[in-house]
Design an enzyme around this catalytic site. Sequence first.
Site, PDB file in Angstrom:
ATOM      1  N   LYS A  11       6.614  -3.006 -10.690  1.00 41.26           N
ATOM      2  CA  LYS A  11       5.373  -3.696 -10.337  1.00 41.26           C
ATOM      3  C   LYS A  11       4.424  -3.848 -11.537  1.00 41.26           C
ATOM      4  CE  LYS A  11       5.564  -2.267  -5.480  1.00 41.26           C
ATOM      5  NZ  LYS A  11       4.768  -1.765  -4.334  1.00 41.26           N
ATOM      6  N   TYR A  51       5.735 -10.689   0.719  1.00 36.19           N
ATOM      7  CA  TYR A  51       5.232  -9.596   1.559  1.00 36.19           C
ATOM      8  C   TYR A  51       4.728 -10.099   2.918  1.00 36.19           C
ATOM      9  CZ  TYR A  51       5.572  -5.988  -2.077  1.00 36.19           C
ATOM     10  OH  TYR A  51       6.035  -5.061  -2.990  1.00 36.19           O
ATOM     11  N   ASN A 114       1.986   1.478  -6.956  1.00 36.52           N
ATOM     12  CA  ASN A 114       2.995   2.540  -6.898  1.00 36.52           C
ATOM     13  C   ASN A 114       4.260   2.249  -7.703  1.00 36.52           C
ATOM     14  OD1 ASN A 114       4.024   0.662  -5.170  1.00 36.52           O
ATOM     15  ND2 ASN A 114       4.213   2.011  -3.396  1.00 36.52           N
ATOM     16  N   HIS A 117       9.050  -1.160  -6.206  1.00 30.12           N
ATOM     17  CA  HIS A 117       9.385  -1.494  -4.817  1.00 30.12           C
ATOM     18  C   HIS A 117      10.858  -1.190  -4.609  1.00 30.12           C
ATOM     19  CE1 HIS A 117       9.848  -3.797  -1.111  1.00 30.12           C
ATOM     20  NE2 HIS A 117      10.933  -4.337  -1.665  1.00 30.12           N
ATOM     21  N   GLU A 128      15.407 -10.049   0.315  1.00 28.94           N
ATOM     22  CA  GLU A 128      14.580  -9.932  -0.896  1.00 28.94           C
ATOM     23  C   GLU A 128      15.356 -10.364  -2.140  1.00 28.94           C
ATOM     24  OE1 GLU A 128      11.886  -6.377   1.090  1.00 28.94           O
ATOM     25  OE2 GLU A 128      13.194  -5.880  -0.590  1.00 28.94           O
TER      26      GLU A 128
HETATM   27  P1  CMP Z   1       6.293  -1.501  -1.223  1.00 28.31           P
HETATM   28  O1  CMP Z   1       7.447  -0.553  -1.108  1.00 28.31           O
HETATM   29  O2  CMP Z   1       6.351  -2.523  -2.281  1.00 28.31           O
HETATM   30  O3  CMP Z   1       6.088  -2.227   0.186  1.00 28.31           O
HETATM   31  C1  CMP Z   1       4.828  -2.578   0.706  1.00 28.31           C
HETATM   32  C2  CMP Z   1       3.720  -2.161  -0.178  1.00 28.31           C
HETATM   33  O4  CMP Z   1       2.454  -2.153   0.407  1.00 28.31           O
HETATM   34  C3  CMP Z   1       3.930  -0.729  -0.593  1.00 28.31           C
HETATM   35  O5  CMP Z   1       5.008  -0.629  -1.472  1.00 28.31           O
HETATM   36  C4  CMP Z   1       2.576  -0.364  -1.166  1.00 28.31           C
HETATM   37  O6  CMP Z   1       2.438  -0.718  -2.513  1.00 28.31           O
HETATM   38  C5  CMP Z   1       1.651  -1.226  -0.323  1.00 28.31           C
HETATM   39  N1  CMP Z   1       0.925  -0.388   0.607  1.00 28.31           N
HETATM   40  C6  CMP Z   1       1.419   0.330   1.627  1.00 28.31           C
HETATM   41  N2  CMP Z   1       0.435   0.990   2.249  1.00 28.31           N
HETATM   42  C7  CMP Z   1      -0.706   0.679   1.595  1.00 28.31           C
HETATM   43  C8  CMP Z   1      -2.062   1.038   1.764  1.00 28.31           C
HETATM   44  N3  CMP Z   1      -2.437   1.881   2.736  1.00 28.31           N
HETATM   45  N4  CMP Z   1      -2.980   0.534   0.917  1.00 28.31           N
HETATM   46  C9  CMP Z   1      -2.569  -0.327  -0.075  1.00 28.31           C
HETATM   47  N5  CMP Z   1      -1.294  -0.706  -0.281  1.00 28.31           N
HETATM   48  C10 CMP Z   1      -0.383  -0.208   0.545  1.00 28.31           C
END
Ligand code: CMP
Length: 139
Positions: A11, A51, A114, A117, A128
């Site tokens: 990311k 998303y 984070n 993904h 995806e």
């Molecule tokens: P990802 O695995 O890419 O899939 C969905 C994404 O939404 C997740 O990682 C996080 O980066 C994001 N996400 C999930 N929960 C939250 C939250 N409470 N606040 C902000 N981002 C979130």
Amino acid sequence: MATNRTFTMIKPDAVRANNIGPILSMMTEAGFRVVAMKYTHLNADTAGDFYAVHKERPFYGELVEFMSSGPIVAAILEKDNAVESFRTLIGATNPAEAAEGTIRKAFATSIGENAVHGSDSDENAAIEGDFFFSRLERF
Ligand code: CMP
């Protein structure tokens, strides 16, 4: 039966922090083979499409803004039991809950930013991967 491919993105936060190399290293050292890979930049429309499943969530706007804030690395990875094995390698969505030795423990800063993904099911891994890669881009 579990298939052997998953989809990942490094990311924008991890790209900005210059962590593409160490993150790819953790993936290949864990036994994942790169089937397809590209360095690209989502815009608000393409990040929103990717998303779309989270459209009703309160964090959707923030997620789309973040995911279109800089380049990402997208990849299809192959290994036995790829989806589950890769989710173990990346760790919990919230880095505060991610286990020692996981990619998110090492590189993620928050639940939103984070670092990586990973697909959550075989079905989503296929959807995806198809979002980013044609048949001619898989080896
Ligand atoms: P990802 O695995 O890419 O899939 C969905 C994404 O939404 C997740 O990682 C996080 O980066 C994001 N996400 C999930 N929960 C939250 C939250 N409470 N606040 C902000 N981002 C979130």
